[in-house]
Design a protein around this motif. Structure first.
Motif, PDB file in Angstrom:
ATOM      1  N   GLY A  13       0.854  -1.195   0.086  1.00 11.84           N
ATOM      2  CA  GLY A  13      -0.020   0.193   0.029  1.00 11.84           C
ATOM      3  C   GLY A  13       0.936   1.230   0.064  1.00 11.84           C
ATOM      4  O   GLY A  13       2.228   0.985  -0.097  1.00 11.84           O
ATOM      5  N   ARG A  14       0.190   2.563  -0.009  1.00  7.78           N
ATOM      6  CA  ARG A  14       1.339   3.748   0.140  1.00  7.78           C
ATOM      7  C   ARG A  14       2.103   3.644   1.079  1.00  7.78           C
ATOM      8  O   ARG A  14       3.221   3.963   0.994  1.00  7.78           O
ATOM      9  CB  ARG A  14       0.098   4.831   0.251  1.00  7.78           C
ATOM     10  CG  ARG A  14      -0.265   5.628  -0.986  1.00  7.78           C
ATOM     11  CD  ARG A  14      -0.980   6.766  -0.636  1.00  7.78           C
ATOM     12  NE  ARG A  14      -0.262   7.813  -0.993  1.00  7.78           N
ATOM     13  CZ  ARG A  14      -0.387   8.450  -2.190  1.00  7.78           C
ATOM     14  NH1 ARG A  14      -1.348   8.233  -2.942  1.00  7.78           N
ATOM     15  NH2 ARG A  14       0.289   9.586  -2.456  1.00  7.78           N
ATOM     16  N   LYS A  15       1.680   3.365   2.283  1.00  8.02           N
ATOM     17  CA  LYS A  15       2.694   3.289   3.433  1.00  8.02           C
ATOM     18  C   LYS A  15       3.426   2.135   3.820  1.00  8.02           C
ATOM     19  O   LYS A  15       4.324   2.010   4.587  1.00  8.02           O
ATOM     20  CB  LYS A  15       1.987   3.823   4.674  1.00  8.02           C
ATOM     21  CG  LYS A  15       1.208   5.031   4.613  1.00  8.02           C
ATOM     22  CD  LYS A  15       0.720   5.686   5.892  1.00  8.02           C
ATOM     23  CE  LYS A  15       0.176   7.062   5.710  1.00  8.02           C
ATOM     24  NZ  LYS A  15      -0.630   7.539   6.953  1.00  8.02           N
ATOM     25  N   SER A  32      20.565  -5.847   2.198  1.00 15.47           N
ATOM     26  CA  SER A  32      19.474  -5.729   3.059  1.00 15.47           C
ATOM     27  C   SER A  32      18.126  -5.572   2.904  1.00 15.47           C
ATOM     28  O   SER A  32      17.782  -5.068   1.780  1.00 15.47           O
ATOM     29  CB  SER A  32      20.090  -4.304   3.925  1.00 15.47           C
ATOM     30  OG  SER A  32      19.864  -3.173   3.048  1.00 15.47           O
ATOM     31  N   ILE A  33      17.316  -5.875   4.041  1.00 13.95           N
ATOM     32  CA  ILE A  33      15.705  -5.658   3.745  1.00 13.95           C
ATOM     33  C   ILE A  33      15.353  -4.593   4.743  1.00 13.95           C
ATOM     34  O   ILE A  33      15.680  -4.891   6.008  1.00 13.95           O
ATOM     35  CB  ILE A  33      15.202  -6.993   4.185  1.00 13.95           C
ATOM     36  CG1 ILE A  33      15.580  -7.992   2.891  1.00 13.95           C
ATOM     37  CG2 ILE A  33      13.796  -7.146   4.000  1.00 13.95           C
ATOM     38  CD1 ILE A  33      15.276  -9.396   3.422  1.00 13.95           C
ATOM     39  N   GLU A  34      14.797  -3.850   4.215  1.00 12.97           N
ATOM     40  CA  GLU A  34      14.178  -2.539   4.952  1.00 12.97           C
ATOM     41  C   GLU A  34      12.776  -2.722   4.946  1.00 12.97           C
ATOM     42  O   GLU A  34      12.202  -2.584   3.787  1.00 12.97           O
ATOM     43  CB  GLU A  34      14.712  -1.318   4.579  1.00 12.97           C
ATOM     44  CG  GLU A  34      16.124  -0.928   4.745  1.00 12.97           C
ATOM     45  CD  GLU A  34      16.603   0.243   4.245  1.00 12.97           C
ATOM     46  OE1 GLU A  34      15.664   1.195   3.756  1.00 12.97           O
ATOM     47  OE2 GLU A  34      17.709   0.517   4.070  1.00 12.97           O
ATOM     48  N   SER A  35      11.973  -2.821   6.074  1.00 16.44           N
ATOM     49  CA  SER A  35      10.709  -2.569   6.137  1.00 16.44           C
ATOM     50  C   SER A  35       9.982  -1.285   6.631  1.00 16.44           C
ATOM     51  O   SER A  35      10.521  -0.778   7.566  1.00 16.44           O
ATOM     52  CB  SER A  35       9.944  -3.670   6.972  1.00 16.44           C
ATOM     53  OG  SER A  35       8.482  -3.584   6.985  1.00 16.44           O
ATOM     54  N   HIS A  36       9.076  -0.824   5.837  1.00 16.87           N
ATOM     55  CA  HIS A  36       8.471   0.307   6.074  1.00 16.87           C
ATOM     56  C   HIS A  36       7.002   0.169   6.340  1.00 16.87           C
ATOM     57  O   HIS A  36       6.296   0.432   5.202  1.00 16.87           O
ATOM     58  CB  HIS A  36       8.761   1.637   5.234  1.00 16.87           C
ATOM     59  CG  HIS A  36      10.156   1.855   5.000  1.00 16.87           C
ATOM     60  ND1 HIS A  36      11.094   2.539   5.987  1.00 16.87           N
ATOM     61  CD2 HIS A  36      11.079   1.577   3.940  1.00 16.87           C
ATOM     62  CE1 HIS A  36      12.365   2.646   5.351  1.00 16.87           C
ATOM     63  NE2 HIS A  36      12.260   1.854   4.302  1.00 16.87           N
ATOM     64  N   SER A  37       6.653  -0.440   7.044  1.00 22.34           N
ATOM     65  CA  SER A  37       5.282  -1.088   7.151  1.00 22.34           C
ATOM     66  C   SER A  37       4.834  -1.448   8.870  1.00 22.34           C
ATOM     67  O   SER A  37       5.502  -1.200   9.654  1.00 22.34           O
ATOM     68  CB  SER A  37       5.109  -2.517   6.247  1.00 22.34           C
ATOM     69  OG  SER A  37       5.813  -3.435   6.747  1.00 22.34           O
ATOM     70  N   SER A  38       3.872  -2.055   8.579  1.00 20.01           N
ATOM     71  CA  SER A  38       3.135  -2.692  10.068  1.00 20.01           C
ATOM     72  C   SER A  38       3.990  -3.729  10.682  1.00 20.01           C
ATOM     73  O   SER A  38       3.802  -4.145  11.668  1.00 20.01           O
ATOM     74  CB  SER A  38       1.568  -3.030   9.635  1.00 20.01           C
ATOM     75  OG  SER A  38       1.665  -3.945   8.565  1.00 20.01           O
ATOM     76  N   ALA A  39       5.039  -4.329   9.932  1.00 22.91           N
ATOM     77  CA  ALA A  39       5.957  -5.406  10.291  1.00 22.91           C
ATOM     78  C   ALA A  39       7.128  -4.952  10.383  1.00 22.91           C
ATOM     79  O   ALA A  39       8.146  -5.155   9.540  1.00 22.91           O
ATOM     80  CB  ALA A  39       5.715  -6.618   9.285  1.00 22.91           C
ATOM     81  N   PRO A  40       7.700  -3.984  11.464  1.00 24.82           N
ATOM     82  CA  PRO A  40       8.912  -3.376  11.581  1.00 24.82           C
ATOM     83  C   PRO A  40       9.998  -4.527  11.835  1.00 24.82           C
ATOM     84  O   PRO A  40      11.208  -4.317  11.632  1.00 24.82           O
ATOM     85  CB  PRO A  40       8.773  -2.334  12.786  1.00 24.82           C
ATOM     86  CG  PRO A  40       7.832  -2.884  13.375  1.00 24.82           C
ATOM     87  CD  PRO A  40       6.844  -3.711  12.602  1.00 24.82           C
ATOM     88  N   ASP A  41       9.793  -5.747  12.471  1.00 25.09           N
ATOM     89  CA  ASP A  41      10.649  -6.739  12.514  1.00 25.09           C
ATOM     90  C   ASP A  41      11.015  -7.388  11.321  1.00 25.09           C
ATOM     91  O   ASP A  41      11.803  -8.178  11.406  1.00 25.09           O
ATOM     92  CB  ASP A  41       9.773  -7.766  13.587  1.00 25.09           C
ATOM     93  CG  ASP A  41       9.645  -6.946  14.846  1.00 25.09           C
ATOM     94  OD1 ASP A  41      10.132  -6.061  15.268  1.00 25.09           O
ATOM     95  OD2 ASP A  41       8.604  -7.856  15.363  1.00 25.09           O
ATOM     96  N   ALA A  42      10.721  -7.021  10.201  1.00 25.07           N
ATOM     97  CA  ALA A  42      10.887  -7.769   8.932  1.00 25.07           C
ATOM     98  C   ALA A  42      12.143  -6.871   8.305  1.00 25.07           C
ATOM     99  O   ALA A  42      12.105  -6.659   7.080  1.00 25.07           O
ATOM    100  CB  ALA A  42       9.866  -7.675   7.947  1.00 25.07           C
ATOM    101  N   ASN A  43      13.301  -6.540   9.334  1.00 30.81           N
ATOM    102  CA  ASN A  43      14.461  -5.927   8.853  1.00 30.81           C
ATOM    103  C   ASN A  43      15.588  -7.023   8.989  1.00 30.81           C
ATOM    104  O   ASN A  43      15.759  -7.845   9.923  1.00 30.81           O
ATOM    105  CB  ASN A  43      14.625  -4.843   9.473  1.00 30.81           C
ATOM    106  CG  ASN A  43      13.799  -3.628   9.220  1.00 30.81           C
ATOM    107  OD1 ASN A  43      13.643  -3.196   8.128  1.00 30.81           O
ATOM    108  ND2 ASN A  43      13.069  -2.928  10.229  1.00 30.81           N
ATOM    109  N   ALA A  44      16.516  -7.085   7.967  1.00 30.03           N
ATOM    110  CA  ALA A  44      17.547  -7.854   8.124  1.00 30.03           C
ATOM    111  C   ALA A  44      18.784  -7.578   7.046  1.00 30.03           C
ATOM    112  O   ALA A  44      18.443  -6.778   6.103  1.00 30.03           O
ATOM    113  CB  ALA A  44      17.011  -9.555   7.464  1.00 30.03           C
TER     114      ALA A  44
END
Length: 110
Positions: A13-15, A32-44
């Motif tokens: 979605g937009r955000k 790297s994986i960056e999450s800008h969403s409702s799942a901030p733990d999805a970073n590695a």
């Protein structure tokens, strides 16, 4: 992060988006994986070997299976994260960098 990078973006979605970046910090490259969403733990992130040369041909492959996203770099599995939901769109991206994306295929949606 303002470091130059190139890679892929998955949009829900937009955000909500997940970015998979190849970026250089000083003399080291990182996947790297960056999450800008409702799942901030999805970073590695994964430091790549010192011999990694971004100017050479590389294969970046994503595989979505159920609620997981696996990233493969030049064949072997590099990173796996949990996906909060199925992405709606995929895209190529750059951040403060120029890149050439060649031979891009999409074989199936997540």
């Amino acid at each position: 992060q303002d470091r130059p990078a190139f890679g892929l973006v998955l949009w829900q979605g937009r955000k909500d988006k997940i970015s998979i970046w190849l970026s250089q910090h000083q003399f080291r490259w990182t996947l790297s994986i960056e999450s800008h969403s409702s799942a901030p733990d999805a970073n590695a992130s994964l430091d790549l070997p010192t011999t990694f040369d971004a100017s050479l041909w590389h294969t970046l492959r994503l595989k979505c299976w159920h609620d997981q996203l696996t990233v493969y770099l030049d064949g072997p599995e590099a990173l796996t994260i949990a996906l909060p939901s199925h992405p709606e769109k995929f895209g190529l991206a750059t951040r403060n960098a120029a890149a050439a994306f060649m031979s891009v295929w999409q074989t199936a949606l997540c």
